[in-house]
Design a protein around this motif. Structure first.
Motif, mmCIF file in Angstrom:
data_model
loop_
_atom_site.group_PDB
_atom_site.id
_atom_site.type_symbol
_atom_site.label_atom_id
_atom_site.label_comp_id
_atom_site.label_asym_id
_atom_site.label_seq_id
_atom_site.Cartn_x
_atom_site.Cartn_y
_atom_site.Cartn_z
ATOM 1 N N MET A 32 45.537 47.199 57.695
ATOM 2 C CA MET A 32 45.316 45.825 57.288
ATOM 3 C C MET A 32 43.951 45.378 57.810
ATOM 4 O O MET A 32 43.597 45.659 58.949
ATOM 5 N N PHE A 33 43.220 44.709 56.963
ATOM 6 C CA PHE A 33 41.891 44.232 57.335
ATOM 7 C C PHE A 33 41.952 42.768 57.742
ATOM 8 O O PHE A 33 42.799 42.018 57.263
ATOM 9 N N ASP A 34 41.005 42.370 58.590
ATOM 10 C CA ASP A 34 40.936 40.968 58.978
ATOM 11 C C ASP A 34 40.418 40.148 57.786
ATOM 12 O O ASP A 34 39.878 40.714 56.826
ATOM 13 N N PRO A 35 40.590 38.827 57.831
ATOM 14 C CA PRO A 35 40.201 37.990 56.688
ATOM 15 C C PRO A 35 38.722 38.124 56.299
ATOM 16 O O PRO A 35 38.401 38.114 55.107
ATOM 17 N N ALA A 36 37.845 38.267 57.268
ATOM 18 C CA ALA A 36 36.415 38.393 56.954
ATOM 19 C C ALA A 36 36.128 39.689 56.204
ATOM 20 O O ALA A 36 35.362 39.705 55.229
ATOM 21 N N THR A 37 36.752 40.769 56.634
ATOM 22 C CA THR A 37 36.551 42.055 55.960
ATOM 23 C C THR A 37 37.158 42.025 54.572
ATOM 24 O O THR A 37 36.563 42.527 53.606
ATOM 25 N N THR A 38 38.325 41.419 54.437
ATOM 26 C CA THR A 38 38.963 41.295 53.127
ATOM 27 C C THR A 38 38.063 40.516 52.168
ATOM 28 O O THR A 38 37.887 40.909 51.006
ATOM 29 N N ALA A 39 37.470 39.439 52.644
ATOM 30 C CA ALA A 39 36.560 38.641 51.814
ATOM 31 C C ALA A 39 35.340 39.469 51.416
ATOM 32 O O ALA A 39 34.882 39.400 50.265
ATOM 33 N N LEU A 40 34.821 40.257 52.344
ATOM 34 C CA LEU A 40 33.687 41.127 52.050
ATOM 35 C C LEU A 40 34.050 42.143 50.972
ATOM 36 O O LEU A 40 33.298 42.342 50.012
ATOM 37 N N LEU A 41 35.203 42.776 51.108
ATOM 38 C CA LEU A 41 35.632 43.783 50.140
ATOM 39 C C LEU A 41 35.785 43.178 48.746
ATOM 40 O O LEU A 41 35.373 43.772 47.751
ATOM 41 N N ARG A 42 36.350 41.988 48.672
ATOM 42 C CA ARG A 42 36.495 41.311 47.379
ATOM 43 C C ARG A 42 35.142 40.976 46.771
ATOM 44 O O ARG A 42 34.926 41.146 45.569
ATOM 45 N N ALA A 43 34.234 40.493 47.613
ATOM 46 C CA ALA A 43 32.899 40.138 47.127
ATOM 47 C C ALA A 43 32.159 41.368 46.609
ATOM 48 O O ALA A 43 31.506 41.313 45.556
ATOM 49 N N VAL A 44 32.269 42.471 47.324
ATOM 50 C CA VAL A 44 31.627 43.714 46.885
ATOM 51 C C VAL A 44 32.233 44.170 45.563
ATOM 52 O O VAL A 44 31.506 44.532 44.631
ATOM 53 N N LEU A 45 33.542 44.145 45.451
ATOM 54 C CA LEU A 45 34.209 44.540 44.214
ATOM 55 C C LEU A 45 33.720 43.690 43.050
ATOM 56 O O LEU A 45 33.375 44.212 41.986
ATOM 57 N N GLU A 46 33.681 42.390 43.233
ATOM 58 C CA GLU A 46 33.251 41.493 42.157
ATOM 59 C C GLU A 46 31.797 41.740 41.779
ATOM 60 O O GLU A 46 31.446 41.719 40.598
ATOM 61 N N GLU A 47 30.949 41.992 42.762
ATOM 62 C CA GLU A 47 29.540 42.242 42.465
ATOM 63 C C GLU A 47 29.359 43.556 41.697
ATOM 64 O O GLU A 47 28.635 43.611 40.707
ATOM 65 N N VAL A 48 30.023 44.602 42.154
ATOM 66 C CA VAL A 48 29.900 45.903 41.496
ATOM 67 C C VAL A 48 30.455 45.840 40.073
ATOM 68 O O VAL A 48 29.891 46.438 39.149
ATOM 69 N N CYS A 49 31.518 45.081 39.887
ATOM 70 C CA CYS A 49 32.189 45.030 38.583
ATOM 71 C C CYS A 49 31.819 43.800 37.765
ATOM 72 O O CYS A 49 32.507 43.483 36.795
ATOM 73 N N GLU A 50 30.719 43.141 38.097
ATOM 74 C CA GLU A 50 30.391 41.891 37.421
ATOM 75 C C GLU A 50 30.185 42.053 35.913
ATOM 76 O O GLU A 50 30.423 41.116 35.158
ATOM 77 N N GLU A 51 29.784 43.225 35.461
ATOM 78 C CA GLU A 51 29.580 43.437 34.033
ATOM 79 C C GLU A 51 30.766 44.138 33.365
ATOM 80 O O GLU A 51 30.702 44.488 32.197
ATOM 81 N N ILE A 52 31.827 44.340 34.124
ATOM 82 C CA ILE A 52 33.029 44.986 33.611
ATOM 83 C C ILE A 52 34.068 43.905 33.330
ATOM 84 O O ILE A 52 34.338 43.054 34.169
ATOM 85 N N SER A 53 34.662 43.968 32.157
ATOM 86 C CA SER A 53 35.696 43.008 31.788
ATOM 87 C C SER A 53 36.885 43.120 32.744
ATOM 88 O O SER A 53 37.227 44.211 33.195
ATOM 89 N N ARG A 54 37.518 41.998 33.013
ATOM 90 C CA ARG A 54 38.711 42.007 33.860
ATOM 91 C C ARG A 54 39.841 42.809 33.220
ATOM 92 O O ARG A 54 40.754 43.260 33.896
ATOM 93 N N SER A 55 39.768 43.000 31.911
ATOM 94 C CA SER A 55 40.798 43.785 31.240
ATOM 95 C C SER A 55 40.595 45.286 31.431
ATOM 96 O O SER A 55 41.480 46.073 31.124
ATOM 97 N N GLU A 56 39.458 45.686 31.968
ATOM 98 C CA GLU A 56 39.179 47.097 32.260
ATOM 99 C C GLU A 56 39.810 47.444 33.609
ATOM 100 O O GLU A 56 39.127 47.781 34.577
#
Length: 66
Positions: A1-25
């Motif tokens: 389990m990750f702490d809240p700050a790390t979880t937020a970082l992981l989500r932000a990285v995911l969104e940035e990397v996948c910004e041009e990928i449809s959510r349906s992908e």
């Protein structure tokens, strides 16, 4: 389990990397998320490093041809 700050970082990285990928992908997004989580679980939580891991996963993801 990750702490809240790390979880937020992981989500932000995911969104940035996948910004041009449809959510349906979901397959591609899941692959990227999985690789990012694997890297973080091994202690790699540097944002640029996680982005690189995510980009590599996205690049390696299979694509559908129709």
């Amino acid at each position: 389990m990750f702490d809240p700050a790390t979880t937020a970082l992981l989500r932000a990285v995911l969104e940035e990397v996948c910004e041009e990928i449809s959510r349906s992908e979901t397959g591609a997004r899941t692959r990227v998320a999985s690789r990012i989580l694997e890297a973080a679980a091994k202690g790699d939580v540097a944002p640029e490093s996680l982005k690189q891991v995510g980009r590599e996963a996205l690049h390696d993801a299979p694509t559908m041809c129709r």
